[in-house]
Design a protein around this motif. Structure first.
Motif, PDB file in Angstrom:
ATOM      1  N   ARG A   2       0.829  -1.198   0.000  1.00 26.37           N
ATOM      2  CA  ARG A   2       0.000   0.000   0.000  1.00 26.37           C
ATOM      3  C   ARG A   2       0.865   1.250   0.000  1.00 26.37           C
ATOM      4  NH1 ARG A   2      -5.149  -1.273  -1.072  1.00 26.37           N
ATOM      5  NH2 ARG A   2      -5.840  -3.054   0.088  1.00 26.37           N
ATOM      6  N   VAL A   3       0.517   2.187   0.807  1.00 24.15           N
ATOM      7  CA  VAL A   3       1.214   3.464   0.839  1.00 24.15           C
ATOM      8  C   VAL A   3       2.423   3.427   1.779  1.00 24.15           C
ATOM      9  CG1 VAL A   3      -0.166   4.477   2.688  1.00 24.15           C
ATOM     10  CG2 VAL A   3       0.757   5.940   0.916  1.00 24.15           C
ATOM     11  N   GLY A   4       2.488   2.459   2.663  1.00 23.65           N
ATOM     12  CA  GLY A   4       3.553   2.394   3.662  1.00 23.65           C
ATOM     13  C   GLY A   4       4.962   2.251   3.118  1.00 23.65           C
ATOM     14  N   PRO A   5       5.224   1.270   2.264  1.00 23.29           N
ATOM     15  CA  PRO A   5       6.604   1.091   1.785  1.00 23.29           C
ATOM     16  C   PRO A   5       7.201   2.298   1.055  1.00 23.29           C
ATOM     17  CG  PRO A   5       5.362  -0.908   1.422  1.00 23.29           C
ATOM     18  CD  PRO A   5       4.385   0.137   1.885  1.00 23.29           C
ATOM     19  N   PRO A   6       6.466   2.982   0.169  1.00 30.60           N
ATOM     20  CA  PRO A   6       7.082   4.160  -0.451  1.00 30.60           C
ATOM     21  C   PRO A   6       7.427   5.258   0.554  1.00 30.60           C
ATOM     22  CG  PRO A   6       5.154   3.501  -1.699  1.00 30.60           C
ATOM     23  CD  PRO A   6       5.169   2.686  -0.452  1.00 30.60           C
ATOM     24  N   ILE A   7       6.541   5.490   1.503  1.00 34.96           N
ATOM     25  CA  ILE A   7       6.806   6.527   2.495  1.00 34.96           C
ATOM     26  C   ILE A   7       7.982   6.127   3.373  1.00 34.96           C
ATOM     27  CG2 ILE A   7       5.890   7.689   4.553  1.00 34.96           C
ATOM     28  CD1 ILE A   7       3.154   7.626   3.221  1.00 34.96           C
ATOM     29  N   ALA A   8       7.973   4.884   3.850  1.00 36.69           N
ATOM     30  CA  ALA A   8       9.060   4.418   4.716  1.00 36.69           C
ATOM     31  C   ALA A   8      10.399   4.437   3.984  1.00 36.69           C
ATOM     32  CB  ALA A   8       8.755   3.015   5.226  1.00 36.69           C
ATOM     33  N   THR A  23      24.563  18.910  10.135  1.00 39.73           N
ATOM     34  CA  THR A  23      25.832  18.710  10.847  1.00 39.73           C
ATOM     35  C   THR A  23      27.054  19.035   9.994  1.00 39.73           C
ATOM     36  OG1 THR A  23      25.855  16.369  10.246  1.00 39.73           O
ATOM     37  CG2 THR A  23      24.862  16.956  12.363  1.00 39.73           C
ATOM     38  N   ALA A  24      27.009  18.750   8.694  1.00 36.76           N
ATOM     39  CA  ALA A  24      28.193  18.939   7.847  1.00 36.76           C
ATOM     40  C   ALA A  24      28.013  20.037   6.806  1.00 36.76           C
ATOM     41  CB  ALA A  24      28.536  17.632   7.148  1.00 36.76           C
ATOM     42  N   GLY A  25      26.830  20.573   6.682  1.00 39.82           N
ATOM     43  CA  GLY A  25      26.592  21.624   5.691  1.00 39.82           C
ATOM     44  C   GLY A  25      25.942  21.080   4.433  1.00 39.82           C
ATOM     45  N   LEU A  26      25.514  21.988   3.607  1.00 37.63           N
ATOM     46  CA  LEU A  26      24.804  21.643   2.386  1.00 37.63           C
ATOM     47  C   LEU A  26      25.766  21.087   1.336  1.00 37.63           C
ATOM     48  CD1 LEU A  26      21.900  21.874   1.309  1.00 37.63           C
ATOM     49  CD2 LEU A  26      22.548  24.032   0.284  1.00 37.63           C
ATOM     50  N   PRO A  27      25.450  19.931   0.744  1.00 37.53           N
ATOM     51  CA  PRO A  27      26.327  19.382  -0.297  1.00 37.53           C
ATOM     52  C   PRO A  27      26.182  20.171  -1.599  1.00 37.53           C
ATOM     53  CG  PRO A  27      24.459  17.933   0.055  1.00 37.53           C
ATOM     54  CD  PRO A  27      24.363  19.025   1.062  1.00 37.53           C
ATOM     55  N   GLY A  28      27.033  19.850  -2.555  1.00 42.01           N
ATOM     56  CA  GLY A  28      27.005  20.529  -3.841  1.00 42.01           C
ATOM     57  C   GLY A  28      25.764  20.200  -4.652  1.00 42.01           C
ATOM     58  N   ALA A  29      25.594  20.917  -5.748  1.00 40.86           N
ATOM     59  CA  ALA A  29      24.405  20.761  -6.586  1.00 40.86           C
ATOM     60  C   ALA A  29      24.309  19.365  -7.195  1.00 40.86           C
ATOM     61  CB  ALA A  29      24.408  21.812  -7.690  1.00 40.86           C
ATOM     62  N   THR A  30      25.445  18.787  -7.581  1.00 37.73           N
ATOM     63  CA  THR A  30      25.426  17.460  -8.183  1.00 37.73           C
ATOM     64  C   THR A  30      24.959  16.417  -7.176  1.00 37.73           C
ATOM     65  OG1 THR A  30      27.285  18.118  -9.570  1.00 37.73           O
ATOM     66  CG2 THR A  30      26.828  15.767  -9.402  1.00 37.73           C
ATOM     67  N   ARG A  31      25.428  16.514  -5.947  1.00 39.61           N
ATOM     68  CA  ARG A  31      24.994  15.557  -4.918  1.00 39.61           C
ATOM     69  C   ARG A  31      23.523  15.751  -4.570  1.00 39.61           C
ATOM     70  NH1 ARG A  31      30.042  15.004  -0.740  1.00 39.61           N
ATOM     71  NH2 ARG A  31      31.442  14.052  -2.256  1.00 39.61           N
ATOM     72  N   LEU A  32      23.076  16.977  -4.505  1.00 40.71           N
ATOM     73  CA  LEU A  32      21.655  17.226  -4.236  1.00 40.71           C
ATOM     74  C   LEU A  32      20.780  16.636  -5.330  1.00 40.71           C
ATOM     75  CD1 LEU A  32      21.622  20.872  -2.832  1.00 40.71           C
ATOM     76  CD2 LEU A  32      21.193  18.748  -1.596  1.00 40.71           C
ATOM     77  N   LEU A  33      21.216  16.777  -6.572  1.00 41.16           N
ATOM     78  CA  LEU A  33      20.471  16.177  -7.685  1.00 41.16           C
ATOM     79  C   LEU A  33      20.457  14.660  -7.571  1.00 41.16           C
ATOM     80  CD1 LEU A  33      18.960  16.658 -10.338  1.00 41.16           C
ATOM     81  CD2 LEU A  33      21.161  16.537 -11.498  1.00 41.16           C
ATOM     82  N   GLY A  34      21.571  14.073  -7.164  1.00 48.09           N
ATOM     83  CA  GLY A  34      21.631  12.631  -6.955  1.00 48.09           C
ATOM     84  C   GLY A  34      20.718  12.174  -5.831  1.00 48.09           C
ATOM     85  N   PHE A  35      20.691  12.923  -4.734  1.00 53.20           N
ATOM     86  CA  PHE A  35      19.798  12.594  -3.622  1.00 53.20           C
ATOM     87  C   PHE A  35      18.340  12.662  -4.069  1.00 53.20           C
ATOM     88  CE2 PHE A  35      23.113  14.388  -0.485  1.00 53.20           C
ATOM     89  CZ  PHE A  35      23.754  13.161  -0.422  1.00 53.20           C
ATOM     90  N   ALA A  36      17.985  13.705  -4.795  1.00 54.68           N
ATOM     91  CA  ALA A  36      16.610  13.852  -5.264  1.00 54.68           C
ATOM     92  C   ALA A  36      16.231  12.719  -6.214  1.00 54.68           C
ATOM     93  CB  ALA A  36      16.432  15.204  -5.943  1.00 54.68           C
ATOM     94  N   SER A  37      17.131  12.361  -7.104  1.00 46.52           N
ATOM     95  CA  SER A  37      16.865  11.253  -8.031  1.00 46.52           C
ATOM     96  C   SER A  37      16.682   9.939  -7.277  1.00 46.52           C
ATOM     97  CB  SER A  37      18.015  11.102  -9.028  1.00 46.52           C
ATOM     98  OG  SER A  37      18.144  12.257  -9.802  1.00 46.52           O
ATOM     99  N   ALA A  38      17.502   9.721  -6.262  1.00 44.19           N
ATOM    100  CA  ALA A  38      17.383   8.497  -5.467  1.00 44.19           C
ATOM    101  C   ALA A  38      16.051   8.450  -4.727  1.00 44.19           C
ATOM    102  CB  ALA A  38      18.533   8.403  -4.482  1.00 44.19           C
ATOM    103  N   ILE A  40      13.208   9.901  -5.557  1.00 45.04           N
ATOM    104  CA  ILE A  40      12.151   9.648  -6.540  1.00 45.04           C
ATOM    105  C   ILE A  40      12.172   8.187  -6.965  1.00 45.04           C
ATOM    106  CG2 ILE A  40      11.371  10.180  -8.878  1.00 45.04           C
ATOM    107  CD1 ILE A  40      12.366  13.069  -8.339  1.00 45.04           C
ATOM    108  N   GLY A  41      13.368   7.652  -7.190  1.00 43.90           N
ATOM    109  CA  GLY A  41      13.498   6.252  -7.594  1.00 43.90           C
ATOM    110  C   GLY A  41      12.985   5.295  -6.539  1.00 43.90           C
ATOM    111  N   ILE A  42      13.309   5.555  -5.279  1.00 43.95           N
ATOM    112  CA  ILE A  42      12.824   4.691  -4.197  1.00 43.95           C
ATOM    113  C   ILE A  42      11.298   4.724  -4.146  1.00 43.95           C
ATOM    114  CG2 ILE A  42      12.709   4.445  -1.686  1.00 43.95           C
ATOM    115  CD1 ILE A  42      15.636   5.437  -1.633  1.00 43.95           C
TER     116      ILE A  42
END
Length: 71
Positions: A2-8, A23-38, A40-42
């Motif tokens: 259901r809705v649980g696995p995508p949210i979790a 704690t470590a500060g904002l990463p660069g734009a490339t890493r932020l794009l990678g995080f966002a893609s990950a 969405i993919g999950i």
């Protein structure tokens, strides 16, 4: 599934990123794009065709709590 696995999954992956931003500060734009893609993919991979649009409040709260426990 259901809705649980995508949210979790998304919360479990996002929580370490959010903590590291504070704690470590904002990463660069490339890493932020990678995080966002990950994130969405999950969400897309764990979503099933039978996922109903109407999720109860209890299901969403439990999914958020399990995502925090995973993260």
């Amino acid at each position: 599934m259901r809705v649980g696995p995508p949210i979790a999954g998304v919360i479990g992956a996002a929580l370490p990123v959010i903590v590291s931003v504070f704690t470590a500060g904002l990463p660069g734009a490339t890493r932020l794009l990678g995080f966002a893609s990950a994130m969405i993919g999950i969400g897309l991979v764990t979503r099933s065709p039978s996922c109903s649009a109407g999720a109860s409040r209890e299901q969403i709260v439990l999914a958020l709590l399990s995502g925090v426990a995973f993260g």
